[in-house]
Design an enzyme around this catalytic site. Structure first.
Site, PDB file in Angstrom:
ATOM      1  N   ASP A 224       0.779  -1.145  -0.150  1.00  0.00           N
ATOM      2  CA  ASP A 224       0.080   0.030   0.045  1.00  0.00           C
ATOM      3  C   ASP A 224       0.963   1.163   0.163  1.00  0.00           C
ATOM      4  OD1 ASP A 224      -1.306  -2.256   0.929  1.00  0.00           O
ATOM      5  OD2 ASP A 224      -2.878  -0.839   1.664  1.00  0.00           O
ATOM      6  N   HIS A 226      -1.209   4.419  -0.490  1.00  0.00           N
ATOM      7  CA  HIS A 226      -2.261   5.374   0.142  1.00  0.00           C
ATOM      8  C   HIS A 226      -1.903   6.793   0.138  1.00  0.00           C
ATOM      9  CE1 HIS A 226      -5.383   2.922   1.718  1.00  0.00           C
ATOM     10  NE2 HIS A 226      -4.342   1.934   2.327  1.00  0.00           N
ATOM     11  N   ASP A 253      -4.254  -0.241  -3.529  1.00  0.00           N
ATOM     12  CA  ASP A 253      -4.253   0.863  -2.433  1.00  0.00           C
ATOM     13  C   ASP A 253      -3.245   1.842  -2.612  1.00  0.00           C
ATOM     14  OD1 ASP A 253      -6.333  -0.300  -1.481  1.00  0.00           O
ATOM     15  OD2 ASP A 253      -5.705  -0.499   0.709  1.00  0.00           O
ATOM     16  N   ASP A 256      -6.440   7.328  -1.591  1.00  0.00           N
ATOM     17  CA  ASP A 256      -6.979   7.461  -0.303  1.00  0.00           C
ATOM     18  C   ASP A 256      -6.167   7.710   0.814  1.00  0.00           C
ATOM     19  OD1 ASP A 256      -9.592   7.389  -1.361  1.00  0.00           O
ATOM     20  OD2 ASP A 256     -10.179   5.357  -1.045  1.00  0.00           O
ATOM     21  N   ARG A 257      -6.644   8.411   1.977  1.00  0.00           N
ATOM     22  CA  ARG A 257      -6.008   8.723   2.991  1.00  0.00           C
ATOM     23  C   ARG A 257      -5.076   9.736   3.033  1.00  0.00           C
ATOM     24  NH1 ARG A 257      -7.807   6.535   7.719  1.00  0.00           N
ATOM     25  NH2 ARG A 257      -9.094   4.688   7.861  1.00  0.00           N
ATOM     26  N   ASN A 285      -8.490  -2.921  -2.441  1.00  0.00           N
ATOM     27  CA  ASN A 285      -9.972  -2.375  -1.984  1.00  0.00           C
ATOM     28  C   ASN A 285     -10.250  -0.914  -1.973  1.00  0.00           C
ATOM     29  OD1 ASN A 285      -8.204  -2.590   0.605  1.00  0.00           O
ATOM     30  ND2 ASN A 285     -10.036  -1.868   1.397  1.00  0.00           N
ATOM     31  N   HIS A 286      -9.179   0.022  -1.968  1.00  0.00           N
ATOM     32  CA  HIS A 286      -9.475   1.065  -2.238  1.00  0.00           C
ATOM     33  C   HIS A 286      -9.513   1.636  -3.600  1.00  0.00           C
ATOM     34  CE1 HIS A 286      -9.416   3.039   2.145  1.00  0.00           C
ATOM     35  NE2 HIS A 286      -9.003   1.899   2.357  1.00  0.00           N
ATOM     36  N   HIS A 334      -3.941  -8.351  -3.169  1.00  0.00           N
ATOM     37  CA  HIS A 334      -4.001  -7.221  -2.205  1.00  0.00           C
ATOM     38  C   HIS A 334      -4.386  -7.828  -0.965  1.00  0.00           C
ATOM     39  CE1 HIS A 334      -4.173  -3.414  -0.403  1.00  0.00           C
ATOM     40  NE2 HIS A 334      -5.282  -3.510  -0.069  1.00  0.00           N
ATOM     41  N   ARG A 382     -13.259  -6.613   9.448  1.00  0.00           N
ATOM     42  CA  ARG A 382     -13.267  -5.640   8.627  1.00  0.00           C
ATOM     43  C   ARG A 382     -15.002  -5.568   8.350  1.00  0.00           C
ATOM     44  NH1 ARG A 382      -8.676  -3.664   6.420  1.00  0.00           N
ATOM     45  NH2 ARG A 382      -6.800  -4.961   6.569  1.00  0.00           N
ATOM     46  N   HIS A 409      -2.466  -4.647   2.326  1.00  0.00           N
ATOM     47  CA  HIS A 409      -3.741  -4.434   2.963  1.00  0.00           C
ATOM     48  C   HIS A 409      -3.645  -4.107   4.561  1.00  0.00           C
ATOM     49  CE1 HIS A 409      -7.956  -4.859   3.115  1.00  0.00           C
ATOM     50  NE2 HIS A 409      -8.329  -5.871   3.382  1.00  0.00           N
TER      51      HIS A 409
END
Length: 479
Positions: A224, A226, A253, A256-257, A285-286, A334, A382, A409
């Site tokens: 990730d 991110h 990923d 995001d964030r 997943n993002h 992922h 989750r 992840h």
């Protein structure tokens, strides 16, 4: 009676200690102490509510939902419980359920302006989803890419940023990274050209890509990112820029964030265009609309460019491969493995991935599942995917003739973790995740003949004073 008083007092003390860890953003330690308090006194709604928000902070949305619901059951007037349950529902894309909780808050606090704003915003999302569903026709979806006319987009005379004509060059990629580092925005014409170019590449790839690593050739897998652009540049400083001699796989990923997601994804897409056979990207997943709406990528693209460009990104994300198999020996995805033992490599290849991730099935589990130390399987913390044990990994690898699997992840203190008797490796490449977690980042390198993993760890580097989640949906700010 004295023992009862002592037990209750001990639970309160544990809660207070947990609160201190929470304030220091040490969420895992806080969860452990809230759990001890709950084990001593499971009648206090606040203990469950506090653990719920700690789970939200660590992206354990299923656990957060369960705790918030328990807090409400213990005390129907515990308003924070409704807020936190709404956050968990939203993270899971269940906006109708979130809206009901907001409405409950407003009934209890009709003068709460913040709750009213959040309820109105959530209502708009629910109505928009309903409208989009009503007008959609699956077999005649309109492609955003087809509506973009590059020829009509003019580049202003005063634009001083990087440019390219027909094909991206290594020189352009160097100029792009320098420009991004200096805070310069790539002109929208070139951003569109990059996105449209990689769309044409991804649409022709299978859901599972086989990658050949020649003998004595180096290959790198990153986890990730991110939106942590300056840490992405640090990876290239440590390990070399991508090239035909220095191939990479980035394992989902990308966005995001972190608040430099646009810079990250355009850099990665640019390298994919430059080295289509030596630079690989898997979906995380993002790379989905629900996540992007909540965690900032949609807001960032709209702020820096336009909603049309975000919709184009979303279209391309649907085309990202779901997994890569290295020399027929190592499977990289992922999230993780599956809710049954019958899934094969061929089943993954056969997945129709051109859609938003579903709530169950092979595609969902590839993006969302996590390993656990216990044998067997368990519901995901989750709320999506499954947790799988070392026996599940062993069976999958044996059936598919694999040495081990690599996934991402999850934040890991050292940036990586080797589990399940060496057959399940996690790699996470965003150090000090969200400027709060204090973790190291890592990437994996290996060579063709044996694919023995070598781990490089590193700490975060300075970045401009833009906080993570700066572009996130305001609905998520109440956590």
């Amino acid at each position: 009676m004295t023992n009862e008083i002592q037990r209750v007092e001990k639970a309160r003390q544990l809660k207070d200690r947990a609160n201190e860890h929470f304030k220091k953003q040490e969420y895992t330690k806080a969860i452990d102490l809230y759990t001890e308090a709950i084990n001593l006194d499971g009648t206090v709604s606040q203990y469950f509510g506090n653990r719920s928000i700690s789970y939200l902070k660590t992206e354990c949305f299923g656990c957060a939902l369960e705790d918030a619901t328990k807090a409400i059951e213990l005390d129907r007037t515990y308003i924070k419980g409704y807020y936190r349950r709404a956050a968990a529902y939203m993270a899971l894309g269940k906006f109708k359920h979130a809206l009901k909780d907001f409405e409950t808050v407003i009934k209890a606090r009709p003068k709460d302006k913040d709750a009213k704003l959040k309820c109105d915003e959530c209502s708009k999302i629910v109505k928009r989803i309903a409208f989009e569903k009503a007008i959609s026709v699956d077999d005649c979806k309109k492609s955003i890419s087809e509506s973009i006319d590059l020829g009509s987009i003019a580049v202003e005379d005063d634009y001083q940023g990087p440019k390219f004509d027909e094909h991206i060059t290594a020189e352009f990629m160097q100029q792009l990274q320098i420009a991004f580092k200096q805070g310069t925005k790539l002109h929208r014409k070139y951003a569109y050209k990059i996105i449209l170019g990689v769309k044409d590449l991804f649409v022709n790839l299978p859901s599972l890509v086989n990658v050949n690593i020649p003998d004595d050739s180096k290959f790198t897998v990153c986890g990730d990112i991110h939106g942590q652009f300056f840490d992405l540049l640090h990876i290239f400083d440590l390990n070399g820029f991508p090239s035909e001699e220095n191939p990479y796989l980035f394992n989902g990923d990308f966005v995001d964030r972190g608040s430099f997601s646009v810079e990250c994804i355009l850099t990665l897409f640019g390298y994919k265009l430059l080295y289509p056979n030596h630079f690989h990207m898997s979906r995380g997943n993002h790379e989905s609309q629900n996540m992007n709406q909540m965690y900032g990528f949609e807001g960032e693209v709209k702020s820096k460019y336009s909603i049309q460009m975000y919709e184009l990104f979303a279209e391309v994300f649907n085309l990202l491969p779901l997994a890569h198999c290295l020399n027929d020996k190592v499977l990289v995805m992922h999230g993780g493995l599956f809710s049954n033992d019958s899934v094969t490599i061929e089943d993954i290849k056969a997945v129709d991935r051109n859609r938003q991730p579903p709530d169950e099935g092979i595609m969902c589990e590839l993006l969302w599942s996590d390993p656990m130390p216990n044998y067997g399987r368990a519901p995901s913390k989750r709320g999506v995917g499954v947790q799988f044990g070392p026996d599940v990994t062993e069976t999958f690898c044996k059936m598919n003739k694999l040495k081990y699997i690599i996934r991402s992840h999850e934040v890991k203190a050292e940036g990586y973790e080797v589990a399940h008797n060496g057959k399940c490796i996690t790699v996470f490449s965003a150090p000090n995740y969200c400027d709060t977690m204090g973790n190291k980042g890592a990437f994996i390198t290996f060579r063709g003949p044996d694919l023995e993993p070598n781990f490089m760890t590193y700490s975060e580097v300075p970045h401009p004073n833009v906080k993570p989640m700066a572009y996130a949906n305001s609905l998520f700010n109440f956590m």
